[in-house]
Design a protein around this motif. Structure first.
Motif, PDB file in Angstrom:
ATOM      1  N   SER A   6      -6.956 -12.578   3.182  1.00  0.00           N
ATOM      2  CA  SER A   6      -7.565 -12.359   1.882  1.00  0.00           C
ATOM      3  C   SER A   6      -6.536 -12.463   0.773  1.00  0.00           C
ATOM      4  CB  SER A   6      -8.238 -10.985   1.852  1.00  0.00           C
ATOM      5  OG  SER A   6      -7.276  -9.968   2.071  1.00  0.00           O
TER       6      SER A   6
ATOM      7  N   LYS B  28     -13.296  -9.089  -0.608  1.00  0.00           N
ATOM      8  CA  LYS B  28     -12.826  -8.054   0.292  1.00  0.00           C
ATOM      9  C   LYS B  28     -12.468  -6.736  -0.378  1.00  0.00           C
ATOM     10  CE  LYS B  28     -11.658 -10.698   4.257  1.00  0.00           C
ATOM     11  NZ  LYS B  28     -10.863 -10.715   5.462  1.00  0.00           N
TER      12      LYS B  28
ATOM     13  N   SER C  71     -15.203 -11.985  -5.337  1.00  0.00           N
ATOM     14  CA  SER C  71     -14.163 -11.174  -4.725  1.00  0.00           C
ATOM     15  C   SER C  71     -14.718 -10.626  -3.432  1.00  0.00           C
ATOM     16  CB  SER C  71     -13.746 -10.051  -5.657  1.00  0.00           C
ATOM     17  OG  SER C  71     -12.758  -9.271  -5.068  1.00  0.00           O
TER      18      SER C  71
END
Length: 645
Positions: free
Chosen positions: A452, A426, A424
């Motif tokens: 994103s 961001k 993951s």
């Protein structure tokens, strides 16, 4: 006396009309293209009875002088070609000088034209190729051509015309394409007095798309624009959620000319790749500009097909530009947006349960948990590099098989999920983001900036098939099988890039049986299987032995996977390259190794799956093109529950 004779000009024109004028849409095409070449800014097309009773095309272009008006109806008379060299740099839509005499040979034509705004022009009336009237008359600037009773003197041709609706469909389809090719021209199409299409001519291509396909489709179109040394591209392509059952929604234009070119359409489809479901096609309107010397438009009677001198470079350019546009988007389909025409009146105050800052104790707890997951973050940092470390292969292998193993106890499965590399990039918690920045401080490589994938928090599961998640923007439904299939596909696609190093010898070879004809054909395909890491050798008769395959093949499905690979190779009639086999094998592996529907998952399993999905290059569709995530905004949910009016 010899039996070979030169045909009468009238008969020759009727024969030529058979090649140029196939149906009413052919007449419309030739007349409208002449209007475009005349520099018109407005073109009006009026037809009756599908074009068999009347075709009228009027424009405000440059018009013709009296002498040119009559000369235009002679065979091979044109103002667009002077020398043979002009054939290699054609910039106009028409150039052969065959259309007008061919049309006049099988219909009753009236041509009214003027080159200035003085009100003086010329009228020419031709019936069946014979000039009936040629006189000076009052006329506005431009050209107005009426074609009546098409094929009136060739009843055999008229007999094979389709229904009025079919002929109207061909006419309107051509006008649609030409309006997309020239958004700077105002087009109007009328049939029996009813307006079929009307564009403004304000160079707004999205407005033309809205006039043809509707505003809903126009809003979902994505602009595309790019340029290289030989080619430039501009236009619009549809989101993967906007598809058609055929290729009719794809329009390709070369230097303002609509063409039907399979290689261009194939390049467009390759740009979408796994974004599209099987047997579905996008809506697209693409303009490609190039030097006229790079394209030959004189290869088809109707000039609908062309040939390119640098075809491979063009294919690669189109494919890269389409893929670049799609990769810049967050392609999560949403529910139908409710109407916002009325002001919003909140009838119930909302409780801010998740939007306020957490208490200090909760924040400290998050930091402690973040540092407890330090090993997971370090694993993420290593896995996100271009080349995976070999010691991670068994861990990834276990993570792939975790979702398939329904018989393992819960504690062991949770432990494996926690040990998986959580990807993951961001929207982790504040502590995880700080730790990631610290670990990546020494890295010199700069990743491309891409939109994103939203950070999602799972809250449940529906029917053991769909993960229910949320964030501050709304509610999300995730197809767990499609999500895991995308994760596995990208993993296996990388692995098939160098499968030979991972191949392992078998103590007990796998036996494959084929029919006599298939055995002969599969013999020629064995080198392709070897490049995929599967080593097969003849064993006599119609039998073959599998001696080795990559050790990361899904456990328990090795033989079924190899059977599918050989069946696909046998089914492919065209030549198969390694890249296509690599892709197909990766899709087969990913499907077999993925979690299935009707399989319950714990919350931490859902979190691990969503984190790994967010790290994928394309987290929006599975390898078969089906959507993975569907969203419902908070506003849409509030409208359903009448919390806003």
């Amino acid at each position: 006396m010899g039996i070979i004779r030169v045909l009468d000009e009238h008969i020759a024109n009727q024969i030529a009309a058979g090649e140029v004028v196939e149906r009413p849409s052919s007449v419309v095409k030739e007349l409208v293209e002449n209007a475009v070449d005349a520099g018109s800014s407005r073109i009006d097309v009026t037809i009756e009875e599908g074009g068999l009773a009347l075709i009228r095309v009027s424009d405000n272009g440059s018009g013709m002088q009296s002498d040119d008006c009559e000369a235009a109806f002679f065979r091979h008379a044109t103002s667009k070609i002077v020398s043979s060299q002009d054939l290699f740099s054609i910039r106009t839509l028409g150039f052969r000088g065959e259309a007008l005499p061919s049309i006049a040979a099988v219909s009753k034509v009236t041509c009214l034209t003027s080159t200035n705004s003085s009100g003086l022009g010329h009228q020419l009336v031709i019936e069946g190729g014979t000039v009936k009237v040629s006189e000076e008359t009052a006329a506005p600037r431009g050209t107005d051509i009426q074609v009546r009773e098409l094929f009136y003197n060739t009843p055999a041709r008229l007999k094979y015309m389709k229904t009025v609706q079919t002929e109207l469909g061909h006419v309107s389809d051509f006008i649609y394409r030409l309006a997309l090719a020239h958004p700077e021209i105002a087009f109007t199409l009328k049939h029996n007095g009813s307006v079929m299409i009307q564009t403004l001519g304000n160079e707004d291509m999205r407005g033309v798309i809205a006039a043809i396909y509707g505003t809903t489709v126009a809003k979902t179109m994505l602009p595309i624009e790019g340029e290289q040394l030989d080619y430039s591209i501009r236009g619009f392509i549809g989101k993967p959620e906007t598809t058609r059952a055929n290729r009719n929604g794809i329009s390709t234009f070369i230097n303002g000319r609509y063409v039907r070119n399979f290689t261009l359409i194939h390049a467009l489809m390759q740009g979408y790749h796994t974004f599209l479901p099987i047997n579905r096609f996008p809506v697209a309107a693409i303009h490609i500009e190039m030097d006229p010397t790079l394209v030959d438009v004189n290869v088809h009677p109707a000039k609908l097909e062309v040939r390119f001198s640098k075809e491979q470079e063009l294919i690669q350019f189109v494919e890269e530009q389409v893929r670049h546009v799609l990769n810049q988007q967050v392609l999560i389909p949403t529910g139908a947006a409710p109407s916002k025409s009325k002001p919003i009146n909140h009838i119930q105050e909302q409780l801010e349960l998740y939007r306020s800052a957490p208490p200090a104790s909760s924040a400290n707890g998050n930091i402690d948990k973040a540092y407890d997951r330090k090993q997971d973050v370090e694993a993420l940092n290593r896995w996100s590099q271009a080349d995976l470390q070999s010691e991670r292969e068994l861990d990834v292998k276990r993570s792939v098989n975790t979702f398939n193993s329904t018989g393992r106890d819960t504690e062991q499965r949770d432990k494996q999920l926690r040990s998986e590399p959580v990807q993951s990039f961001k929207e982790q918690s504040a502590a995880n983001e700080a730790l990631l920045r610290t670990l990546a401080a020494d890295e010199q490589t700069v990743a491309p900036v891409l939109p994103s994938f939203p950070k999602l928090s799972p809250i449940g599961q529906m029917h053991g098939t769909y993960i229910i998640a949320q964030n501050e923007e709304g509610l999300f439904l995730i197809d767990q099988h499609a999500a895991h299939e995308r994760i596995n596909y990208e993993y296996y696609f990388e692995k098939f890039g160098n499968p030979a190093e991972a191949s392992q010898e078998l103590l007990v070879p796998i036996t494959l049986e084929f029919t006599s004809s298939d055995a002969v054909r599969i013999q020629d395909k064995l080198p392709l299987l070897e490049q995929a890491g599967v080593y097969v050798e003849p064993f006599g008769g119609n039998s073959f032995l599998v001696r080795a395959y990559p050790h990361w093949f899904p456990d328990g499905d090795e033989k079924a996977l190899i059977d599918e690979m050989t069946e696909w190779l046998l089914a492919e009639r065209k030549s198969v390259d390694v890249s296509r086999l690599r892709e197909k094998a990766a899709i087969m592996c990913s499907c077999k190794a993925s979690i299935k529907a009707n399989q319950s998952m714990r919350v931490n399993e859902m979190e691990a799956l969503l984190d790994r999905l967010a790290a994928c290059r394309n987290p929006y569709t599975c390898p078969h093109g089906r959507p993975i995530v569907i969203s419902f905004s908070t506003y849409e949910l509030e409208k359903l529950f009448k919390r806003v009016m």
